[in-house]
Design a protein around this motif. Sequence first.
Motif, PDB file in Angstrom:
ATOM      1  N   TRP A  11       5.598  40.136   5.556  1.00 20.79           N
ATOM      2  CA  TRP A  11       4.516  39.138   5.496  1.00 20.79           C
ATOM      3  C   TRP A  11       4.692  38.107   6.621  1.00 20.79           C
ATOM      4  N   TYR A  26      -0.068  47.091   3.411  1.00 20.13           N
ATOM      5  CA  TYR A  26      -1.137  47.857   2.754  1.00 20.13           C
ATOM      6  C   TYR A  26      -0.570  49.138   2.146  1.00 20.13           C
ATOM      7  N   HIS A  29       1.651  48.571  -0.917  1.00 17.62           N
ATOM      8  CA  HIS A  29       1.127  47.941  -2.130  1.00 17.62           C
ATOM      9  C   HIS A  29      -0.161  48.553  -2.659  1.00 17.62           C
ATOM     10  N   LEU A  33      -1.364  48.531  -6.701  1.00 18.27           N
ATOM     11  CA  LEU A  33      -2.515  47.647  -6.936  1.00 18.27           C
ATOM     12  C   LEU A  33      -3.680  48.416  -7.543  1.00 18.27           C
ATOM     13  N   VAL A  54      -9.335  42.035  -0.787  1.00 18.86           N
ATOM     14  CA  VAL A  54      -8.051  41.328  -0.793  1.00 18.86           C
ATOM     15  C   VAL A  54      -7.365  41.442   0.573  1.00 18.86           C
ATOM     16  N   PHE A  55      -7.300  42.684   1.106  1.00 21.15           N
ATOM     17  CA  PHE A  55      -6.586  42.862   2.378  1.00 21.15           C
ATOM     18  C   PHE A  55      -7.350  42.287   3.562  1.00 21.15           C
ATOM     19  N   TYR A  74       1.314  37.902  -5.932  1.00 19.32           N
ATOM     20  CA  TYR A  74       0.229  37.272  -5.193  1.00 19.32           C
ATOM     21  C   TYR A  74      -0.931  38.249  -5.004  1.00 19.32           C
ATOM     22  N   LEU A  75      -0.603  39.478  -4.626  1.00 14.80           N
ATOM     23  CA  LEU A  75      -1.647  40.484  -4.413  1.00 14.80           C
ATOM     24  C   LEU A  75      -2.343  40.835  -5.735  1.00 14.80           C
ATOM     25  N   SER A  78      -4.716  38.037  -6.590  1.00 16.50           N
ATOM     26  CA  SER A  78      -5.898  38.086  -5.731  1.00 16.50           C
ATOM     27  C   SER A  78      -6.845  39.188  -6.174  1.00 16.50           C
TER      28      SER A  78
END
Lengths: 189, 356
Positions: A11, A26, A29, A33, A54-55, A74-75, A78
Motif C-alpha cells: 500500500w 488487487y 484481495h 472480497l 472500491v479499487f 479497510y477494503l 469500503s
Amino acid sequence: MQKEDESRRMWIRFLSGDNGAYEWLYTEHVGPLYRYGLHFGVGAEGVEDCIQEVFAGIYRNRKRQAVPEHVATYLMVSLKNCLLRSRQRIDRTREAETDGALDFLLEPTVEDTFIDNEQEENRRKAIEQILDLLTPRQKEILYYRYIRELEMEDVCRLMELSYQSAQNLIQRSLKKIRENFKKTPSDWV
Amino acid sequence: MDTEEKLKFFDYIKKDTDMPDLPKEEERELWERIGHLNRQSDRRRLRRLPTIVAAAAVCLLLVAGRYAFYDKADDEVDYVALMQETEQHDERTADKIQLILSDNKKISIDGKEAKVIYGKTGRVSINDHIDLEELAGKEKEVYNRLVVPENKRSLITLGDGTKLWVNSSTRVLYPVAFRPDRREIYVEGEIYLEVSRDEARPFIVKTGQVDIRVLGTSFNVSAPADEPDLQVVLVDGRVEIVREGKEADVLSPNQLFSYNRQTERRLISSVDVMDYIAWKDGYYTFSRQFLSVVLGKLGKYYGVRFTWDDRIKLMTCSGKLDLKDDLSEVLKTLERTAPIIIGRTEENVYTIHVKP
C-alpha cells in the motif's frame, strides 16, 4: 498476518505511485472480497461493480490517502459501504419501503457425500432454522467474529459499533443460538 | 453456551472457502474495467494541472525572496517512472545480484558481493573480470541499475571516482556518465557514499520525496521503498537535505537526520556514526542501541522476520556483529550478550523472549 504486513508494504508503494503494487493489492484481495460480498445477497454482478468502485476509488484518491491500519478490513468496509449505497439507490428507484439495510446470508454446509443421508438433512434443516431466527446484523457480526475470526477492533469497524455494543450484540446472538441449539436433536452434533 | 458448543455450531456453517470463486477470466476483465476508469481519472487530473502549476508559480514568487530555493530544473528526470518502465518481472525476487544495462540486458552476478567499476569512457568491469562497454549517450543520459537482494552487498565505483557501497535489499539507478552540470543517482534502500569532490557538479542522491545534495563528502542514506522512514547520517563534510517546497536542512558531521515520509516529521540528532556505516565493512556495531532496532537491521540483512514481546522493545545492547557469519552464529552472539532466548517458529521467522 504476514499477508497483512505485505499488504501494508504494498500500500505504501502504491501511494508513492507504484502501479505494480496496486495490481498486487488487487490480485491478492479480489478473491476474498468477492466471496465476502456475496454474503450480502446482491448477486455476483452487484459485488463485481462494487469491487470495481472500491479499487478505482483508492486509485482516484491515492494522492490524499493514508495507509489503513488494517488493509483487509479497510477494503471490506469500503466494499460494504458501496453495496449499501447501491442498495439504497435501488430502493429509491423502486420507491420501496425498506430501510436500505442489507441482508446477510449464512448457510449450513452441505457435505456432498451425505447428500442423501437423512440424518445430514435433519442437521442442515436445524441449522437453517436457527439461522432464520437471527437478524441480518446478528448473522453478520457472528460471521466476522466466529467464521472470519476477526479481532474485535475490526468487527467494530465493519459493524460501525462501539466495543460494548458489539459485545452486547454478539452475546444476544449467541444466547439466541444457545436456546434453540438445546431444542434440536442431539444426534446431529 | 460453552466454547466447545459454540465452535461446533459454527463448524456447520458454510465458510467463505466453500463459496463460489470469481472466475479467473472475470477477475481479469474486472481489472481491465478498473484500469479504464483509472485512465479516465488520470486524464481529468491532467486537465486540472494548469491551475495547480499557476498556483505553484505564485507561491514560488512569494517565498523566493526569503529562501535560497533549490530551483527545480525543467530537465528533471522522473526516476520513479524510469524505474517502473524498465523493471524486470523477476527483479525483486531474484536471489542474485543483478546489473541491468541501458539496453535492459541483465547480468546476474554470483557470490555475496559484487564489485562494479565504471571507467571514464563507459568501460564497465564486474568483479575484476567481466568487461563490457556502455556507451555514454551524447544527447540523453544512459542509465544502469544495480539490484542487490537480501543477504548480499556490492560496491560501485562511478566514472567520477565516487564510491557507492550498496547494502542488501537495495536498488540504485545511475547514469553511465554524469551530465556536465550535476551528478544524480536514485536509490531505494541503503547506500554509503564517498563522493569525490567536484565544485562544478553537485552530487544529488534522490529518494523520491527527499534529495540529498553534496559537493564532496561521506555519508549514509537509508530510504527503503516499503517503509516511511528515511535516514541520512553524515560522516564528514556537509550535506543539504532538500524536500520540495521546504527550506533545506543542513547536517554537520556525526549527525543523523531521520524523516518519516508519511507524517513528514523530521529529527536531527547526534549519533555514533559507526553504528550506521559499519555494515559497509561487513559488520554492525551498536552502542546502547535498542534491541528492536538491531533486530530490524538483521532481519533486513538476512531476509528473515523477528517477533518479540513488549519487554524486548526497551532493551538496549552494545557490541559488534560479524555479518559474514551465518545468521545462526549471529543469533548465538546476540543470545550471549543480551538476556534473551531466540527460537524459530517457522521458516524465516524467529521469536525473541526475555530469559526467565
